[in-house]
Scaffold this motif. Structure first.
Motif, short mmCIF file in Angstrom:
data_model
loop_
_atom_site.label_atom_id
_atom_site.label_comp_id
_atom_site.label_asym_id
_atom_site.label_seq_id
_atom_site.Cartn_x
_atom_site.Cartn_y
_atom_site.Cartn_z
N THR A 172 0.83 -1.21 0.00
CA THR A 172 0.00 0.00 0.00
C THR A 172 0.86 1.26 0.00
O THR A 172 0.52 2.26 -0.64
N LEU A 173 1.98 1.22 0.72
CA LEU A 173 2.88 2.38 0.80
C LEU A 173 4.25 2.06 0.25
O LEU A 173 5.26 2.57 0.74
N LYS A 174 4.29 1.25 -0.78
CA LYS A 174 5.56 0.90 -1.39
C LYS A 174 6.19 2.17 -1.98
O LYS A 174 5.58 2.88 -2.77
N ALA A 175 7.43 2.45 -1.57
CA ALA A 175 8.11 3.66 -2.02
C ALA A 175 8.40 3.61 -3.52
O ALA A 175 8.84 2.58 -4.03
N GLU A 176 8.14 4.69 -4.21
CA GLU A 176 8.41 4.79 -5.64
C GLU A 176 9.32 5.99 -5.90
O GLU A 176 9.08 7.08 -5.40
N ASN A 177 10.37 5.76 -6.66
CA ASN A 177 11.30 6.82 -7.06
C ASN A 177 11.87 7.60 -5.88
O ASN A 177 12.02 8.82 -5.92
N GLY A 178 12.16 6.87 -4.79
CA GLY A 178 12.79 7.49 -3.64
C GLY A 178 11.93 8.48 -2.88
O GLY A 178 12.44 9.34 -2.17
N GLU A 179 10.61 8.38 -3.02
CA GLU A 179 9.73 9.33 -2.33
C GLU A 179 9.76 9.13 -0.82
O GLU A 179 10.04 8.04 -0.32
N SER A 180 9.46 10.19 -0.10
CA SER A 180 9.42 10.14 1.36
C SER A 180 8.16 9.41 1.81
O SER A 180 7.23 9.19 1.03
N LEU A 181 8.10 9.06 3.10
CA LEU A 181 6.91 8.41 3.63
C LEU A 181 5.70 9.33 3.50
O LEU A 181 4.62 8.89 3.12
N GLN A 182 5.88 10.61 3.79
CA GLN A 182 4.78 11.56 3.68
C GLN A 182 4.25 11.59 2.24
O GLN A 182 3.03 11.62 2.02
N SER A 184 4.45 9.15 0.06
CA SER A 184 3.77 7.87 -0.17
C SER A 184 2.36 7.89 0.41
O SER A 184 1.39 7.42 -0.21
N VAL A 185 2.24 8.44 1.63
CA VAL A 185 0.93 8.53 2.29
C VAL A 185 -0.01 9.43 1.48
O VAL A 185 -1.18 9.09 1.25
N GLU A 186 0.50 10.57 1.04
CA GLU A 186 -0.33 11.50 0.26
C GLU A 186 -0.77 10.88 -1.05
O GLU A 186 -1.92 11.07 -1.49
N ARG A 187 0.13 10.14 -1.69
CA ARG A 187 -0.22 9.46 -2.96
C ARG A 187 -1.32 8.42 -2.72
O ARG A 187 -2.27 8.31 -3.50
N GLU A 188 -1.21 7.67 -1.63
CA GLU A 188 -2.22 6.66 -1.32
C GLU A 188 -3.57 7.31 -0.99
O GLU A 188 -4.63 6.81 -1.38
N GLN A 189 -3.53 8.44 -0.31
CA GLN A 189 -4.77 9.17 -0.01
C GLN A 189 -5.43 9.66 -1.29
O GLN A 189 -6.66 9.60 -1.43
N GLN A 190 -4.63 10.10 -2.25
CA GLN A 190 -5.15 10.52 -3.55
C GLN A 190 -5.78 9.33 -4.28
O GLN A 190 -6.85 9.45 -4.90
N ARG A 191 -5.11 8.17 -4.20
CA ARG A 191 -5.63 6.96 -4.84
C ARG A 191 -6.99 6.58 -4.26
O ARG A 191 -7.93 6.26 -4.99
N GLN A 192 -7.10 6.63 -2.93
CA GLN A 192 -8.37 6.26 -2.28
C GLN A 192 -9.48 7.25 -2.64
O GLN A 192 -10.63 6.85 -2.85
N ALA A 193 -9.13 8.54 -2.71
CA ALA A 193 -10.12 9.55 -3.08
C ALA A 193 -10.60 9.34 -4.52
O ALA A 193 -11.80 9.44 -4.81
N LEU A 194 -9.66 9.03 -5.42
CA LEU A 194 -10.02 8.77 -6.82
C LEU A 194 -10.90 7.52 -6.94
O LEU A 194 -11.86 7.49 -7.72
N LYS A 195 -10.58 6.48 -6.17
CA LYS A 195 -11.39 5.25 -6.20
C LYS A 195 -12.83 5.53 -5.79
O LYS A 195 -13.77 4.99 -6.39
N LYS A 196 -13.00 6.39 -4.78
CA LYS A 196 -14.36 6.74 -4.33
C LYS A 196 -15.10 7.51 -5.42
O LYS A 196 -16.28 7.28 -5.66
N GLN A 197 -14.38 8.44 -6.08
CA GLN A 197 -15.00 9.21 -7.16
C GLN A 197 -15.40 8.29 -8.31
O GLN A 197 -16.48 8.44 -8.90
N ILE A 198 -14.52 7.34 -8.64
CA ILE A 198 -14.79 6.40 -9.74
C ILE A 198 -16.00 5.53 -9.41
O ILE A 198 -16.87 5.30 -10.26
#
Length: 231
Positions: A172-182, A184-198
């Motif tokens: 769920t929070l697998k780091a991509e391109n050396g991103e920080s934990l914060q 990663s968390v923000e990206r996952e929150q965006q993913r969840q928000a998009l899933k709800k919209q979809i």
């Protein structure tokens, strides 16, 4: 006595399954009543404490004083709480309340009928940096004694905490391109928000009777799916 015997047995299991130094062992029972008898909480949260929890143990204190770790900029201590459950589910509001009342960062080990689950909240410093707020919770699936695992990784408290979050969250929070934990968390929150919209838009497409309107909604749906794919 019975508690000491239980503590010895648990420590034996704990050391095999979760790789924390013996110097971090704390082993104190926490009365769950402390969280719902003296605090102003909703009847629903009180009910969750009463009906879902058997007992709470403060198992470990991970800190520079109990390890060879350096101090962190935002993380001073990490506590491990074991919550023995009466049911296979625990209301997330219970964890939020404990996290709110205890200023340190916390890892929760839930146990139910020889199955175990690790939970952790991503805690961020709130405005003024005098307290923390949990933005998201992450957890492992239910696992056996042999499967559950957690290991200290890093040289300071901040890094150890971030790695705990990543270990428990898994892919769920697998780091991509050396991103920080914060990040990663923000990206996952965006993913969840998009899933709800979809999901919401998909239902709207099915309900829509007018062909032209349906086409417009499908166009927007395709756009959202592309954004999700790109994250």
């Amino acid at each position: 006595n019975t508690f000491e015997h239980f503590a010895i047995l648990f420590c034996s299991f704990f050391q095999k399954s979760i790789d924390l130094p013996s110097t971090t062992l704390f082993n104190k029972k926490v009365k769950k009543e402390l969280f719902y008898e003296k605090l102003n909480i909703t009847p629903a949260i009180k009910q969750a404490f009463v009906e879902q929890i058997k007992v709470i143990f403060w198992k470990n204190k991970i800190a520079p004083a109990t390890t060879n770790l350096a101090e962190g900029k935002s993380v001073n201590e990490i506590e491990l709480f074991e919550i023995k459950l009466k049911t296979s589910t625990l209301d997330e509001s219970v964890l939020k309340l404990i996290d709110k009342e205890i200023s340190y960062h916390i890892v929760f080990l839930l146990s139910y009928e020889k199955q175990y689950q690790l939970w952790i909240g991503y805690k961020e410093e709130s405005e003024g940096k005098s307290a923390f707020q949990v933005s998201s919770y992450y957890h492992t699936p239910w696992q056996t004694e042999e499967e559950i695992s957690l290991a200290i990784q890093g040289l300071d408290m901040d890094t150890v905490y971030e790695n705990f979050v990543r270990q428990i969250a898994g892919d769920t929070l697998k780091a991509e391109n050396g991103e920080s934990l914060q990040e990663s968390v923000e990206r996952e929150q965006q993913r969840q928000a998009l899933k709800k919209q979809i999901e919401k838009l998909t239902k709207a497409v099915r309900r829509e009777k007018q062909f032209n309107k349906q086409m417009e909604l499908n166009k927007e749906l395709k756009k959202l799916k592309k954004q999700l794919e790109d994250l």
